[in-house]
Design an enzyme around this catalytic site. Structure first.
Site, PDB file in Angstrom:
ATOM      1  N   ARG A  50     -38.306   6.511 -21.643  1.00 41.21           N
ATOM      2  CA  ARG A  50     -37.278   5.496 -21.869  1.00 41.21           C
ATOM      3  C   ARG A  50     -37.306   5.078 -23.339  1.00 41.21           C
ATOM      4  NH1 ARG A  50     -38.175   1.380 -16.713  1.00 41.21           N
ATOM      5  NH2 ARG A  50     -37.564   2.857 -15.056  1.00 41.21           N
ATOM      6  N   ASP A  52     -36.142   3.215 -26.798  1.00 38.01           N
ATOM      7  CA  ASP A  52     -35.611   1.894 -27.119  1.00 38.01           C
ATOM      8  C   ASP A  52     -34.288   1.994 -27.874  1.00 38.01           C
ATOM      9  OD1 ASP A  52     -37.795   0.637 -25.979  1.00 38.01           O
ATOM     10  OD2 ASP A  52     -38.903   0.493 -27.863  1.00 38.01           O
ATOM     11  N   ARG A 202     -44.035   3.340 -33.124  1.00 39.72           N
ATOM     12  CA  ARG A 202     -43.530   2.581 -34.269  1.00 39.72           C
ATOM     13  C   ARG A 202     -44.612   1.674 -34.858  1.00 39.72           C
ATOM     14  NH1 ARG A 202     -38.545  -0.316 -31.939  1.00 39.72           N
ATOM     15  NH2 ARG A 202     -38.590  -1.321 -33.998  1.00 39.72           N
TER      16      ARG A 202
END
Length: 259
Positions: A50, A52, A202
């Site tokens: 999934r 972002d 990230r």
């Protein structure tokens, strides 16, 4: 009812992420709407990961169930027709076993991150890279990255809203390379793991950038990891440079379909 695996490529900028949302555009919602044009009913698809908001994909993998007698090529063509003009493409399609699952059958997820090192604003790569105005020390970043490879408690590199049951994950690989692209020098981060925590990639890239510009020593990353404290993480970098590059399965359904 037949099950199909879909290899999906998309530009993440127009979407609130992969997952279907009631009042915002999503990649899942776009594909399910295209499926409803082919077989008018509600469709629910599952994916390997999934992503972002703003995150891209080169090789997202999803599966869908259809009642009509579709050939994989015809299904791919029909979905691409109904996905226009959205920046989403089905780049491969294969029929799979009824118990094959895009998420639960996957052995590994692969992410790629692109960082452009130049002062002038990106033009052709705008929205596809994270841009910094200085050169980075690749050797120092790779030395710091070695502390993160393996089985660790990644609480420091985990979003506060992460829903994973445990912060303990195994990072199988984290390779950092410099490439001289047409837009200027780039740093490429390639990461592999069975699964990732929310914002883990990230958070890692943002922290390693600090090492690359000399604000942190490689050992500071080790200390931050061992602290198991989100406050010890470096800045979370923007999503525009992140790509879900692919997913690994015991038997690649797309290679099997081509055989």
């Amino acid at each position: 009812m037949s099950r199909f695996a879909l290899k999906v490529e998309y530009h993440g900028k127009p979407f609130a992420g992969w997952q279907r949302q009631r009042d915002q555009p999503s990649v899942q919602g776009a594909i399910e709407a295209a499926l409803a044009r082919l077989e008018p009913r509600e469709h629910t698809i599952a994916a390997a990961g999934r992503t972002d908001a703003g995150v891209h994909a080169l090789g997202q993998v999803a599966h869908c169930d259809l009642t009509k007698d579709w050939s994989p090529f015809r299904l791919m063509e029909a979905l691409n027709y109904h996905l226009k003009p959205l920046p989403v493409a089905i780049v491969d399609c294969a029929m799979v076993a009824d118990d094959w699952h895009a998420r639960f059958s996957a052995l590994e997820r692969q992410y790629k991150f692109r960082l452009l090192m130049r002062r002038a604003p990106a033009t052709h790569d705008a929205g596809l890279v994270w841009q910094v105005p200085h050169l980075l020390d690749i050797s120092a970043m790779q030395a710091a990255a070695e502390y993160l490879v393996g089985l660790h408690d990644f609480t420091t590199f985990r979003s506060s809203i992460c829903q994973s049951a445990s912060p303990v994950k195994t990072l199988d690989a984290l390779a950092i390379t410099r490439l001289d692209g047409p837009g200027g020098p780039e740093v490429r981060f390639d990461l592999r793991a069975r699964s990732f925590l929310h914002n883990q990639v990230r958070s890692i890239v943002g922290t390693l950038e600090r090492v690359g510009r000399g604000a942190w020593a490689p050992g500071d990353v080790k200390s931050a990891l061992e602290a198991c404290d989100r406050a010890r993480c470096g800045p979370v970098c923007p999503p525009c440079g992140l790509y879900l590059a692919g997913a690994l399965y015991p038997h690649d359904p797309f290679l099997s379909a081509q055989a």
